[in-house]
Design an enzyme around this catalytic site. Structure first.
Site, short mmCIF file in Angstrom:
data_model
loop_
_atom_site.label_atom_id
_atom_site.label_comp_id
_atom_site.label_asym_id
_atom_site.label_seq_id
_atom_site.Cartn_x
_atom_site.Cartn_y
_atom_site.Cartn_z
N ASN A 10 13.55 3.54 -10.53
CA ASN A 10 14.86 3.96 -10.03
C ASN A 10 15.77 2.74 -10.08
OD1 ASN A 10 17.08 4.76 -8.58
ND2 ASN A 10 16.00 4.98 -6.62
N TRP A 11 16.68 2.76 -11.04
CA TRP A 11 17.56 1.59 -11.22
C TRP A 11 18.67 1.52 -10.18
CZ3 TRP A 11 18.81 -0.34 -16.86
CH2 TRP A 11 17.63 -0.86 -17.42
N LYS A 12 18.84 2.61 -9.41
CA LYS A 12 19.91 2.64 -8.41
C LYS A 12 21.25 2.28 -9.08
CE LYS A 12 16.41 1.67 -4.99
NZ LYS A 12 16.05 1.12 -3.69
N HIS A 97 16.78 10.69 -1.86
CA HIS A 97 16.45 9.28 -1.65
C HIS A 97 17.06 8.81 -0.33
CE1 HIS A 97 16.22 4.95 -2.16
NE2 HIS A 97 15.31 5.17 -3.08
N GLU A 99 18.54 6.27 0.47
CA GLU A 99 19.88 5.67 0.36
C GLU A 99 20.95 6.76 0.30
OE1 GLU A 99 18.91 3.08 -2.89
OE2 GLU A 99 17.64 1.93 -1.52
N GLU A 168 8.64 6.95 0.66
CA GLU A 168 9.24 5.62 0.63
C GLU A 168 9.67 5.21 2.04
OE1 GLU A 168 10.97 4.68 -3.55
OE2 GLU A 168 12.50 5.76 -2.42
N GLY A 174 13.18 -2.65 -0.85
CA GLY A 174 13.96 -3.84 -1.16
C GLY A 174 13.73 -5.00 -0.21
N SER A 214 9.03 -1.75 -2.34
CA SER A 214 8.54 -3.09 -2.68
C SER A 214 7.26 -3.09 -3.51
CB SER A 214 8.36 -3.94 -1.41
OG SER A 214 9.61 -4.14 -0.77
N GLY A 235 11.90 0.41 -7.38
CA GLY A 235 13.30 0.03 -7.47
C GLY A 235 13.45 -1.28 -8.23
N GLY A 236 13.62 -2.37 -7.49
CA GLY A 236 13.94 -3.67 -8.08
C GLY A 236 13.05 -4.08 -9.24
P1 13P Z 1 12.22 -1.30 -4.18
O1 13P Z 1 11.10 -1.15 -5.15
O2 13P Z 1 13.32 -2.20 -4.69
O3 13P Z 1 11.74 -1.65 -2.81
O4 13P Z 1 12.93 0.15 -4.05
C1 13P Z 1 12.14 1.26 -3.83
C2 13P Z 1 12.99 2.46 -4.00
O5 13P Z 1 13.85 2.75 -3.19
C3 13P Z 1 12.78 3.27 -5.22
O6 13P Z 1 13.42 4.50 -5.12
#
Ligand code: 13P
Length: 252
Positions: A10-12, A97, A99, A168, A174, A214, A235-236
């Site tokens: 997920n590149w957000k 999600h 967020e 999650e 993150g 993470s 994510g990251g």
């Molecule tokens: P991180 O891997 O950056 O913690 O993010 C997880 C995430 O929210 C994937 O949707």
């Protein structure tokens, strides 16, 4: 049938046109290394889905979206529909999600409507759930994740073919923090039990349940080894092909 594992990125709100180089690097790595025993998915921002689909065509990585509107079309400035996402040949859409639940006040009912919109287009929904740090500290994790979120966010007719669950924990996203393997296994077991109770043994056991928060090359193998963990939502570490491939390594 045992769920097919999925490693999804997920590149957000990250990535510009030139970031297609990371997708190309990922495709090279997937072409040149042993095929993993999992599916691979990348969900770039909406601006990049079309070009990523073209580059990934016929390759071992699918392309998805990060959100959609509940309607097919209409007066909803700034939104995109599941039909539009299908039209550009993405295969999956992340819904709910944390967020989006936090930034856009999305409720589990809205998330369920979005998942239904995804299904109507013949695409797969990745339905996200997860507790905050305060909820975990209060001992409310299972209630929040299973009762308040999962059961209310899943359409009645969800199937393993069109629905993936992603657990999650918000406090792990993150932050570099991860739950213990025991904690991950406990939540995933509760999710599995709720799925079996709602959908019956065969269907309930067929859903893939991803862990996200993470996930890195260094911890992926251990996290992916927990019971009822059928992949990762990253994510990251999905922004760099080498790191994402290092996570996919957990399935080689
Ligand atoms: P991180 O891997 O950056 O913690 O993010 C997880 C995430 O929210 C994937 O949707």
């Amino acid at each position: 049938m045992a769920p097919r594992a999925l490693v999804a990125g997920n590149w957000k709100m990250n990535g510009v046109k030139s970031s297609v180089s990371e997708l190309k690097s990922l495709i090279d790595l997937l072409d040149n290394e042993a095929a993993p025993n999992c599916d691979v998915l990348l969900c770039p921002p909406a601006t990049l889905i079309g070009s990523f689909v073209e580059v990934a065509n016929g390759k071992a990585v699918n392309i998805g979206a990060q959100d959609c509107h509940v309607n097919v079309s209409g007066a909803h400035t700034g939104d995109i529909s599941a039909a539009m996402i299908r039209d550009i040949e993405a295969t999956h859409i992340i819904v709910g999600h944390s967020e989006r639940r936090a930034d856009h006040f999305e409720t589990s009912e809205l998330v369920r409507n979005k998942a239904e919109a995804v299904h109507k287009q013949g695409l797969a929904a990745i339905v996200c759930v997860g507790e905050t740090e305060a909820q975990r500290k209060a001992g409310d994790t299972i209630k929040v994740v299973v009762e308040d979120q999962l059961l209310k966010s899943l359409p009645e007719n969800a199937l393993p073919e069109n629905t993936i669950v992603a657990y999650e924990p918000v406090w792990a996203i993150g932050t570099g923090l991860t739950p213990t393997i025991e904690d991950v296994a406990e939540v995933h077991k509760s999710i599995r039990s709720a799925l079996v109770e709602r959908f019956g043994n065969e269907v309930g056991n067929g859903f893939a349940i991803l862990y996200g928060g993470s996930v890195k090359p260094g911890n992926a193998k251990e996290l992916m080894s927990a019971d009822n963990v059928n992949g990762a939502l990253v994510g990251g570490a999905s922004l760099k092909a080498v790191d994402f491939n290092g996570i996919i390594d957990a399935y080689r």
